[in-house]
Design an enzyme around this catalytic site. Structure first.
Site, PDB file in Angstrom:
ATOM      1  CG  HIS A   1      -1.497  -1.194   1.274  1.00 35.87           C
ATOM      2  ND1 HIS A   1      -1.193  -2.236   2.188  1.00 35.87           N
ATOM      3  CD2 HIS A   1      -2.742  -1.809   0.925  1.00 35.87           C
ATOM      4  CE1 HIS A   1      -1.965  -3.172   2.305  1.00 35.87           C
ATOM      5  NE2 HIS A   1      -2.811  -2.910   1.384  1.00 35.87           N
TER       6      HIS A   1
HETATM    7 FE1  FES Z   1       0.261  -1.819   3.756  1.00 37.76          FE
HETATM    8 FE2  FES Z   1       2.778  -2.304   3.857  1.00 37.76          FE
HETATM    9  S1  FES Z   1       1.909  -0.675   3.471  1.00 37.76           S
HETATM   10  S2  FES Z   1       1.145  -3.729   4.347  1.00 37.76           S
END
Ligand code: FES
Length: 189
Positions: A154
């Site tokens: 993410h």
């Molecule tokens: Fe979501 Fe690493 S940014 S698990």
């Protein structure tokens, strides 16, 4: 290689994500770490070990290794002077998570570069649990906007001290209980 302690059950959706990104992450960190992992060949008894000892004598400046401790990846990096300087230059009020998250220090220890490292005289060594503090993926090393680690799940960016700087992860990468038991051997756990 099975990273789960219970080899009979199916991995959950999250564990699958963790496993699949972990493979990509470890490859991305350093190809040289895989022979080490294979050599470790962690079986159930290894995974259950309370502590491990790692000889880092062969880890040259700027190099990293990934190993497993209690079923989790551990990143060990021999940081370059440039990486240390970059981390030291960051003002505390720029940090998203101002706490060191170092199991060897008080819980409220500020996240200075020294507090994130293996300590005075060993600032070059960074030992961290390689699990993103957002949802548990394994970040890629020497990546991201701050030259530290990048979690592709993410988009979390960690700096060269493993501190979260950008993205959804709420905390710095955790530092496990660790100590140098000789000039080159680190005991983790
Ligand atoms: Fe979501 Fe690493 S940014 S698990």
């Amino acid at each position: 290689m099975n990273i789960f302690t219970d080899e009979t059950r199916e991995p959950t959706r999250r564990e699958f994500l963790y496993l699949s990104t972990g493979i990509a992450g470890a490859v991305g960190v350093a190809g040289a770490s895989w022979p080490f992992l294979d050599q470790m060949n962690p079986d159930a008894s290894t995974l259950a070990m309370a502590s491990i000892e790692v000889d880092v004598a062969s880890l040259e400046e700027g190099a990293s290794m990934t190993l497993k401790w209690r079923s989790r990846p551990i990143f060990i990096r021999n940081r370059t002077p440039k990486e240390i300087e970059a981390a030291k230059a960051v003002a505390m009020d720029e940090l998203k998570d101002p706490v060191a998250r170092n199991a060897n220090l008080p819980k409220d220890q500020p996240a200075t570069d020294l507090a994130r490292s293996a300590g005075e005289g060993r600032e070059n060594w960074l030992v961290m649990v390689g699990v993103c503090t957002h949802l548990g993926c394994i970040p890629l090393g020497q990546s991201g906007d701050y030259g530290g680690w990048f979690c592709p799940c993410h988009g979390s960016h960690y700096d060269t001290a493993g501190r979260i700087r950008k993205g959804p992860a709420p905390e710095n990468l955790a530092i496990p209980p660790m100590t140098f038991i000789s000039d080159t051997v680190i005991k983790i756990g």
